[in-house]
Design an enzyme around this catalytic site. Structure first.
Site, PDB file in Angstrom:
ATOM      1  N   ASP A 147       0.832  -1.194   0.000  1.00 29.57           N
ATOM      2  CA  ASP A 147       0.000   0.000   0.000  1.00 29.57           C
ATOM      3  C   ASP A 147       0.878   1.259   0.000  1.00 29.57           C
ATOM      4  O   ASP A 147       1.861   1.340   0.740  1.00 29.57           O
ATOM      5  CB  ASP A 147      -0.894  -0.026   1.241  1.00 29.57           C
ATOM      6  CG  ASP A 147      -1.755   1.207   1.375  1.00 29.57           C
ATOM      7  OD1 ASP A 147      -2.620   1.415   0.512  1.00 29.57           O
ATOM      8  OD2 ASP A 147      -1.542   1.976   2.337  1.00 29.57           O
ATOM      9  N   GLU A 197       1.670  -0.552  -5.007  1.00 33.41           N
ATOM     10  CA  GLU A 197       0.740   0.519  -5.326  1.00 33.41           C
ATOM     11  C   GLU A 197       1.628   1.752  -5.488  1.00 33.41           C
ATOM     12  O   GLU A 197       2.083   2.325  -4.493  1.00 33.41           O
ATOM     13  CB  GLU A 197      -0.285   0.729  -4.212  1.00 33.41           C
ATOM     14  CG  GLU A 197      -1.285   1.824  -4.550  1.00 33.41           C
ATOM     15  CD  GLU A 197      -2.195   2.197  -3.387  1.00 33.41           C
ATOM     16  OE1 GLU A 197      -3.369   2.491  -3.638  1.00 33.41           O
ATOM     17  OE2 GLU A 197      -1.729   2.189  -2.233  1.00 33.41           O
TER      18      GLU A 197
END
Length: 704
Positions: free
Chosen positions: A342, A378
């Site tokens: 993330d 990401e």
């Protein structure tokens, strides 16, 4: 109680069958107490007197799995110098393998008083916070083996443990929403039949619901608010939270592996649940605030590139050790097969800017364990220069946000999209070829947890996040969506028919694109969140997957399954190398490996690509010109295909190109409700004209 010196490594609580070694890092601490917690609320404090390299440690004979514990740190409380030690706060072990209980957000868990933030708060937090747990590390893995599915054969399925399983009608109620539910044969059978090879789980690290959401009666449903980087989130456990959650998670991984399905974790190493300078003191802040967090020029405050209040200090050797130890633990002890990072751009911020050569990537590159599993970035954060799609090192794959945006734009009719769409369809060579990566570096997706579901993408022009309690100000406002003529629910049959066609178009495009496709859980059933594109706090039927009743058929799910298996069966859709745009030496037909045509069957020209209103093209994929070899060096061959894209708002006639095959079978036509038409006898010959419905896609196949 006997207290032996113990060892400084491994960090955390390590049970060896006779007792437990405890080790914890703090450079700021003057002394540290290990607190063993008892059922009556009392605790036994043991001072950790031994210290090596700022790691305090002790071995306690007879301390067994299930024992709850925490730390109290005596040291400076001087926010103006970056220190926030306070022995009144019971702290979680950063290396805890399991966590029991939760945080209730009493004022005692904060280091200051609500009515006087400058005044130190010495209320005892122990009755109001979670506890670390000693676990039994032993588990019978049997003959478990990692599937090790090659990227070119991978189909990712992003899912939430609870959201995927909470409404499944074939699961016992006591298992729904848990790790055990992931291991249930009904769930695994669905994934296997769908063609999924890897389950990408949204965060399962121990997380907490922040104070603001708790006060509003909401929860941090998505889990991007980590408190324990080694502990499976205890709310997803049906067996118990005194270490049983570890066994339950391992059981789920073993069951998925038996079905050939990899387990990939969405991990949040960029920040913690302790928030900004007004956040709680739960673990890292009280242990050694300045060593764990990026502090601002005024050390009372935090540098925040994540939008959550804090960012971990990626140039600290102790933070880097924590992350690498955590990653190795989940691979070696929990048997997971990879990670999706993330806001991975934050991990590259060794100083201020995003640094492709930062220490974190160096460590991953040389690590003999972590470097061998799937690593998915990401590739953005909210800091300056944080959008880094295409800029991660060669070992990494990336969520390709530009793929998502371009495919959405094409099918909603945006002008000047065709040229970029061609790049996204063929693996985004403009992003990945320059640094030696292949099409498989591109994780392609149209939807994910963050944003509209597939059903909502074709049903809403605007977000509808009122349920989140933020006045509809949260969430992305530019969704590249189109409601097909009505906002939300409608009974207009033409609009509903168009929405179904658009969903088929988007899934077909995803599965026909070079790269690695990713589905979002429930999209195969047309899941809706009623226009909420930021359901991070919605732990309810709004965000859970609604499954068909047992025995019922779902036409769209059948279509998705067919599209996935079409891809899996044909290597021309999942090449390991970029197209060359020329013939491959030694092939009998001497045709290029790829060719582009206008709807009239003429070769695409520069003018064709740049035409503002161009929204249609034909793509020839030559299955007889695949350049990469098979696993034993053999030549790979496949059928050839024509992909006819009509993203125009009117029907168009497409002419089958000459000299690229005499006869073709029409195997998919998204204008049809029963879109997969293989075996129906629909044929087309070179030079023949095929009418394509507005906003539809057709796939033609020519056997090798």
């Amino acid at each position: 109680m006997q207290v032996w010196p113990g060892h400084a490594y491994p960090l955390g609580a390590s049970y060896d069958g006779a007792g437990t070694n405890f080790a914890v890092f703090s450079e700021a601490a003057e002394r540290i107490e290990l607190c063993l917690l008892h059922e009556d609320g009392s605790e036994t404090a043991v001072e950790l007197r031994e210290s090596d390299g700022f790691v305090r440690h002790a071995y306690l004979p007879g301390v067994m799995p299930g024992q709850r514990y925490g730390f109290r740190v005596h040291g400076p409380y001087a926010p103006e110098r970056g220190h926030r030690c306070n022995s009144a706060k019971l702290l979680l072990d950063p290396y805890a393998k399991a966590v029991s209980g939760s945080v209730d957000w009493d004022e005692a868990v904060y280091g200051y008083h609500f009515d006087a933030p400058e005044r130190r708060n010495d209320l005892d937090s122990a009755p109001h916070t979670a506890a670390s747990v000693v676990i039994n590390p032993y588990f019978d893995w049997g003959d478990d083996r990692a599937p090790r599915t090659d990227y070119h054969r991978t189909v990712l399925y992003e899912a939430h443990v609870k959201g995927l399983t909470m409404l499944h009608p074939e699961l016992p109620e006591e298992l729904r929403g848990t790790y055990a539910a992931l291991a249930h044969p009904a769930v695994i059978a669905h994934l296997a039949e769908l063609g999924v090879t890897a389950l990408e789980l949204m965060p399962v690290h121990q997380s907490v619901t922040d104070h603001r959401l708790a006060d509003a009666g909401l929860v941090n449903y998505w889990g991007y608010n980590t408190l324990g980087f080694f502990a499976p989130h205890n709310a997803y456990a049906s067996w118990g939270d005194r270490g049983q959650q570890v066994l339950e998670f391992k059981h789920a991984v073993r069951a998925l592996h038996q079905a050939g399905i990899e387990v990939i974790l969405d991990v949040v190493y960029n920040h913690t649940a302790e928030g900004n300078h007004l956040g709680p003191t739960l673990s890292f802040r009280g242990l050694d605030n300045a060593s764990y967090y990026r502090l601002a020029a005024d050390p009372r405050y935090y540098t925040d590139t994540t939008g959550t209040g804090n960012s971990l200090l990626m140039r600290s050797p102790h933070v880097l050790q924590l992350i690498m130890d955590s990653l190795r633990y989940w691979v070696t002890e929990m048997h997971v097969d990879g990670f999706r990072f993330d806001l991975a751009a934050t991990l590259a911020r060794q100083f201020h800017e995003v640094d492709r050569l930062s220490s974190f990537f160096d460590l991953v590159q040389q690590d003999p364990v972590v470097s061998q599993v799937k690593l998915i970035a990401e590739p953005w954060d909210v800091g300056e220069g944080g959008y880094q799609v295409g800029n991660f090192p060669p070992l990494w794959t990336e969520w390709n946000g530009r793929y998502r945006d371009t495919v959405r734009d094409l099918w909603r009719g945006e002008p000047r999209t065709l040229a970029e769409f061609a790049s996204r369809l063929t693996g985004s060579s403009d992003l990945y070829q320059g640094d030696g990566r292949r099409p498989l570096a591109s994780i392609n997706f149209v939807t994910c947890h963050d944003g509209f579901t597939l059903g909502d993408l074709v049903s809403y022009d605007h977000k509808h996040n009122e349920a989140n309690g933020e006045g509809n100000r949260d969430g992305e406002s530019h969704n590249r969506s189109w409601n097909c003529g009505a906002e939300g629910d409608t009974d207009d049959p033409e609009i509903l028919r168009l929405r179904r066609r658009q969903r088929r178009n988007l899934i077909a495009t995803l599965m026909l694109s070079q790269g690695v496709p990713m589905l979002s859980h429930g999209d195969e059933f047309g899941r809706t969140q009623r226009g909420n594109n930021n359901a991070y706090c919605q732990d309810s039927e709004l965000s859970w997957v609604r499954w068909p009743e047992p025995g019922a058929t779902d036409p769209f799910c059948d279509y998705v399954r067919t599209a996935v298996w079409l891809r899996r069966d044909h290597p021309v859709f999942r090449r390991r190398r970029f197209f060359h745009g020329r013939p491959v030496e030694g092939t009998p037909d001497e045709l290029s490996d790829i060719a582009w045509f206008t709807p009239q069957g003429a070769a695409m020209t520069q003018q064709s690509w740049q035409a503002a209103q161009a929204r249609a093209l034909t793509v020839f994929l030559n299955g007889n010109a695949i350049s990469e070899p098979g696993p034993q060096g053999e030549r790979i061959t496949d059928d050839s295909f024509l992909l006819l894209f009509n993203a125009h708002h009117e029907p168009l006639d497409f002419t089958i190109p000459a000299d690229h095959g005499r006869e073709w079978e029409i195997i998919m036509d998204t204008a049809q409700e029963d879109a997969y038409t293989a075996g129906t006898g629909r044929k087309a010959r070179a030079g023949e004209t095929l009418p394509l419905t507005d906003r539809s896609l057709m796939v033609l196949q020519r056997p090798l």
